[in-house]
Write a protein that holds these residues in place. Structure first.
Motif, PDB file in Angstrom:
ATOM      1  N   GLN A 166     -12.419   1.529   7.674  1.00  0.00           N
ATOM      2  CA  GLN A 166     -11.468   0.472   8.232  1.00  0.00           C
ATOM      3  C   GLN A 166     -10.250   0.643   7.664  1.00  0.00           C
ATOM      4  O   GLN A 166      -9.078  -0.158   8.152  1.00  0.00           O
ATOM      5  N   ALA A 167      -9.722   1.735   7.622  1.00  0.00           N
ATOM      6  CA  ALA A 167      -8.470   1.872   6.855  1.00  0.00           C
ATOM      7  C   ALA A 167      -7.471   2.151   7.844  1.00  0.00           C
ATOM      8  O   ALA A 167      -7.761   2.551   9.119  1.00  0.00           O
ATOM      9  N   PRO A 168      -6.188   1.465   7.685  1.00  0.00           N
ATOM     10  CA  PRO A 168      -5.344   1.535   8.757  1.00  0.00           C
ATOM     11  C   PRO A 168      -4.757   2.538   8.802  1.00  0.00           C
ATOM     12  O   PRO A 168      -4.500   3.707   7.967  1.00  0.00           O
ATOM     13  N   LYS A 169      -4.373   3.077  10.231  1.00  0.00           N
ATOM     14  CA  LYS A 169      -4.088   4.474  10.611  1.00  0.00           C
ATOM     15  C   LYS A 169      -2.576   4.238  11.355  1.00  0.00           C
ATOM     16  O   LYS A 169      -2.408   3.232  11.954  1.00  0.00           O
ATOM     17  N   GLY A 170      -1.946   5.158  11.051  1.00  0.00           N
ATOM     18  CA  GLY A 170      -0.570   5.227  11.647  1.00  0.00           C
ATOM     19  C   GLY A 170       0.562   4.696  11.092  1.00  0.00           C
ATOM     20  O   GLY A 170       1.801   4.908  11.294  1.00  0.00           O
ATOM     21  N   LYS A 171       0.221   4.408   9.750  1.00  0.00           N
ATOM     22  CA  LYS A 171       1.322   3.741   8.900  1.00  0.00           C
ATOM     23  C   LYS A 171       1.567   4.770   7.644  1.00  0.00           C
ATOM     24  O   LYS A 171       0.634   5.601   7.250  1.00  0.00           O
ATOM     25  N   CYS A 172       2.709   4.798   7.169  1.00  0.00           N
ATOM     26  CA  CYS A 172       3.035   5.759   6.191  1.00  0.00           C
ATOM     27  C   CYS A 172       1.902   5.136   4.936  1.00  0.00           C
ATOM     28  O   CYS A 172       2.369   3.821   4.680  1.00  0.00           O
ATOM     29  N   SER A 173       1.089   5.648   4.370  1.00  0.00           N
ATOM     30  CA  SER A 173       0.167   5.150   3.406  1.00  0.00           C
ATOM     31  C   SER A 173       0.248   5.980   1.909  1.00  0.00           C
ATOM     32  O   SER A 173       0.002   7.261   2.314  1.00  0.00           O
ATOM     33  N   THR A 174       0.039   5.261   1.071  1.00  0.00           N
ATOM     34  CA  THR A 174      -0.182   5.903  -0.323  1.00  0.00           C
ATOM     35  C   THR A 174      -1.384   5.602  -1.142  1.00  0.00           C
ATOM     36  O   THR A 174      -1.694   4.352  -1.116  1.00  0.00           O
ATOM     37  N   ILE A 175      -2.342   6.344  -1.730  1.00  0.00           N
ATOM     38  CA  ILE A 175      -3.217   5.835  -2.708  1.00  0.00           C
ATOM     39  C   ILE A 175      -2.649   6.276  -3.955  1.00  0.00           C
ATOM     40  O   ILE A 175      -2.146   7.248  -4.400  1.00  0.00           O
ATOM     41  N   MET A 176      -3.092   5.347  -5.049  1.00  0.00           N
ATOM     42  CA  MET A 176      -2.847   5.481  -6.232  1.00  0.00           C
ATOM     43  C   MET A 176      -4.159   5.412  -7.215  1.00  0.00           C
ATOM     44  O   MET A 176      -4.684   4.369  -7.219  1.00  0.00           O
ATOM     45  N   LEU A 201     -12.083   9.439  -0.421  1.00  0.00           N
ATOM     46  CA  LEU A 201     -10.688   9.365  -0.764  1.00  0.00           C
ATOM     47  C   LEU A 201      -9.825  10.600  -0.190  1.00  0.00           C
ATOM     48  O   LEU A 201      -8.901  10.440   0.242  1.00  0.00           O
ATOM     49  N   THR A 202     -10.515  11.988  -0.326  1.00  0.00           N
ATOM     50  CA  THR A 202      -9.831  13.041  -0.088  1.00  0.00           C
ATOM     51  C   THR A 202      -9.904  13.080   1.515  1.00  0.00           C
ATOM     52  O   THR A 202      -9.041  13.728   2.299  1.00  0.00           O
ATOM     53  N   THR A 203     -10.806  12.650   2.301  1.00  0.00           N
ATOM     54  CA  THR A 203     -10.847  12.420   3.554  1.00  0.00           C
ATOM     55  C   THR A 203      -9.400  11.713   4.106  1.00  0.00           C
ATOM     56  O   THR A 203      -8.731  12.016   5.092  1.00  0.00           O
ATOM     57  N   LEU A 204      -9.402  10.769   3.498  1.00  0.00           N
ATOM     58  CA  LEU A 204      -7.941   9.896   3.904  1.00  0.00           C
ATOM     59  C   LEU A 204      -6.642  10.847   3.623  1.00  0.00           C
ATOM     60  O   LEU A 204      -5.696  10.510   4.399  1.00  0.00           O
ATOM     61  N   PHE A 248      -6.132  11.851   7.640  1.00  0.00           N
ATOM     62  CA  PHE A 248      -5.407  10.616   7.744  1.00  0.00           C
ATOM     63  C   PHE A 248      -3.838  10.915   7.470  1.00  0.00           C
ATOM     64  O   PHE A 248      -2.959   9.983   7.507  1.00  0.00           O
ATOM     65  N   GLY A 249      -3.642  11.960   6.297  1.00  0.00           N
ATOM     66  CA  GLY A 249      -2.250  12.163   5.923  1.00  0.00           C
ATOM     67  C   GLY A 249      -1.874  11.033   4.882  1.00  0.00           C
ATOM     68  O   GLY A 249      -0.665  10.863   4.714  1.00  0.00           O
ATOM     69  N   TYR A 250      -2.710  10.565   4.098  1.00  0.00           N
ATOM     70  CA  TYR A 250      -2.340   9.444   3.034  1.00  0.00           C
ATOM     71  C   TYR A 250      -1.730  10.299   1.933  1.00  0.00           C
ATOM     72  O   TYR A 250      -2.293  11.579   1.534  1.00  0.00           O
ATOM     73  N   ASN A 251      -0.642   9.972   1.211  1.00  0.00           N
ATOM     74  CA  ASN A 251      -0.261  10.594   0.304  1.00  0.00           C
ATOM     75  C   ASN A 251      -1.148  10.128  -1.159  1.00  0.00           C
ATOM     76  O   ASN A 251      -1.758   9.106  -1.082  1.00  0.00           O
ATOM     77  N   LEU A 252      -0.842  11.074  -2.234  1.00  0.00           N
ATOM     78  CA  LEU A 252      -2.028  10.525  -3.310  1.00  0.00           C
ATOM     79  C   LEU A 252      -0.988  10.820  -4.491  1.00  0.00           C
ATOM     80  O   LEU A 252      -0.331  11.679  -4.711  1.00  0.00           O
ATOM     81  N   GLY A 273       8.716   1.822   3.614  1.00  0.00           N
ATOM     82  CA  GLY A 273       7.534   0.806   3.258  1.00  0.00           C
ATOM     83  C   GLY A 273       6.527   1.366   3.842  1.00  0.00           C
ATOM     84  O   GLY A 273       6.316   2.489   4.449  1.00  0.00           O
ATOM     85  N   GLY A 274       5.374   0.631   3.788  1.00  0.00           N
ATOM     86  CA  GLY A 274       4.154   1.089   4.284  1.00  0.00           C
ATOM     87  C   GLY A 274       2.755   0.497   3.201  1.00  0.00           C
ATOM     88  O   GLY A 274       2.923  -0.727   2.846  1.00  0.00           O
ATOM     89  N   ILE A 275       1.792   1.254   3.429  1.00  0.00           N
ATOM     90  CA  ILE A 275       0.619   0.858   2.560  1.00  0.00           C
ATOM     91  C   ILE A 275       0.540   1.378   1.305  1.00  0.00           C
ATOM     92  O   ILE A 275       0.683   2.580   1.114  1.00  0.00           O
ATOM     93  N   LEU A 276       0.236   0.678   0.178  1.00  0.00           N
ATOM     94  CA  LEU A 276      -0.267   1.147  -0.990  1.00  0.00           C
ATOM     95  C   LEU A 276      -1.865   0.955  -1.280  1.00  0.00           C
ATOM     96  O   LEU A 276      -2.129  -0.295  -1.713  1.00  0.00           O
ATOM     97  N   ALA A 277      -2.448   1.642  -1.457  1.00  0.00           N
ATOM     98  CA  ALA A 277      -4.113   1.415  -1.543  1.00  0.00           C
ATOM     99  C   ALA A 277      -4.266   1.867  -3.045  1.00  0.00           C
ATOM    100  O   ALA A 277      -4.042   3.034  -3.421  1.00  0.00           O
TER     101      ALA A 277
END
Length: 311
Positions: free
Chosen positions: A68-78, A94-97, A101-105, A228-232
């Protein structure tokens, strides 16, 4: 005899329901969990990130989040100082994201629990636990042209392999030792820091512009997602524990309500049920993952989640 058996059964049902109730009354998490309000937690990080305009998601299951992760927004995993390694299905999710989907890590870990994730992403960086610093040290952090002095505590230096040397740039150093790098890969931007100390409540407690750790957090988030964006933030790598009386009082429990929480069966049963559910979710998740492998979406444009060219 039948009546006694019925009464015992009812008592067991009540206790079981208490243990399975969704609320986590009287409970908290250990270590750098975003739900741990003590000095070693990261609730202050959550507060500061939201204050900077980021949409913060606290993640208990990366498999569920992937679905259910949001797509299309700049997103970062911590992932900050995990106290145990993620199960295989969680690590793959996690690595699939990151890959799909281009999530930063951002990995800030002085231990070895994050190593499998880095390896699965093809980043040949070793968190050198064997040469962990035995005391507090001051290190220089540099992002763009701004330099900040950070306090590290029991930090582990990083050993960079050939690929890491090609795609990573140093951002935290102390003398000749490297404690932080930022890596630009085909999947997105990966930051590895050999210490979670700069992000815990003790370091961020005074969340003003004069706090170097708070400044570093803001600079890092802005570098990864400038608008801005998402921080997971991972919350699954920290064992559930019973909260201390002082913590319960800080949560607002007093008098009879405090006694009710202290003696609630769920306070003892919930951690047991929680750990058992992790094993069940892992087994079910493997089956789900097999289905996902055949229905994986196409990679999206990663340009919004990649870091600008300068580091």
């Amino acid at each position: 005899m039948k009546l006694r058996t019925l009464i015992v059964a009812l008592i067991l049902i009540v206790i079981a329901l208490q243990g399975l109730e969704p609320r986590f009354l009287g409970l908290s998490y250990s270590g750098a969990s975003p739900l741990n309000t003590r000095w070693d937690g990261t609730t202050k990080l959550v507060e500061l990130a939201r204050g900077l305009g980021y949409e913060v998601h606290i993640v208990h299951s990366w498999l569920s989040y992937l679905l259910q992760a949001p797509k299309g927004k700049c997103s970062t995993i911590m992932l900050i100082s995990p106290e145990r390694s993620l199960p295989s299905i969680e690590s793959v999710s996690l690595t699939t994201l990151v890959k799909t989907f281009g999530y930063n890590l951002v990995v800030a870990d002085e231990g070895s629990h994050s190593t499998p994730i880095l390896k699965s992403l093809g980043i040949d960086i070793e968190i050198d636990v064997k040469h962990m610093l035995s005391s507090i040290a001051i290190a220089e952090a540099r992002i763009d042209n701004e330099s900040i002095q950070l306090v590290l505590d029991y930090a582990s230096p990083l050993n960079l392999g050939p690929r890491a040397l090609a795609v990573c740039r140093e951002i935290i150093v102390q003398g000749e030792k490297v404690f932080g790098v930022v890596c630009r890969t085909n999947e997105g931007t990966i930051v590895v820091i050999g210490d979670g100390t700069p992000f815990i409540n003790a370091a961020l407690k005074i969340g003003t512009v004069f706090n170097p750790h708070a400044r570093f957090l803001g600079m890092l988030l802005r570098k990864l997602c400038p608008r801005g964006g998402i921080l997971a933030i991972d919350a699954s790598s920290y064992p559930l524990r019973t909260a201390l009386v002082s913590e319960l009082e800080n949560m607002g429990f007093k008098g009879s309500s405090l006694l009710q929480v202290l003696f609630a069966p769920s306070r003892i049963l919930k951690p047991v049920v929680y750990e058992a559910s992790r094993s069940v979710e892992t087994s079910i998740g493997i089956s789900i993952l097999i289905c996902l492998l055949y229905t994986s979406p196409s990679p999206r444009d990663l340009s919004t989640s990649r870091m600008p060219s300068s580091a």
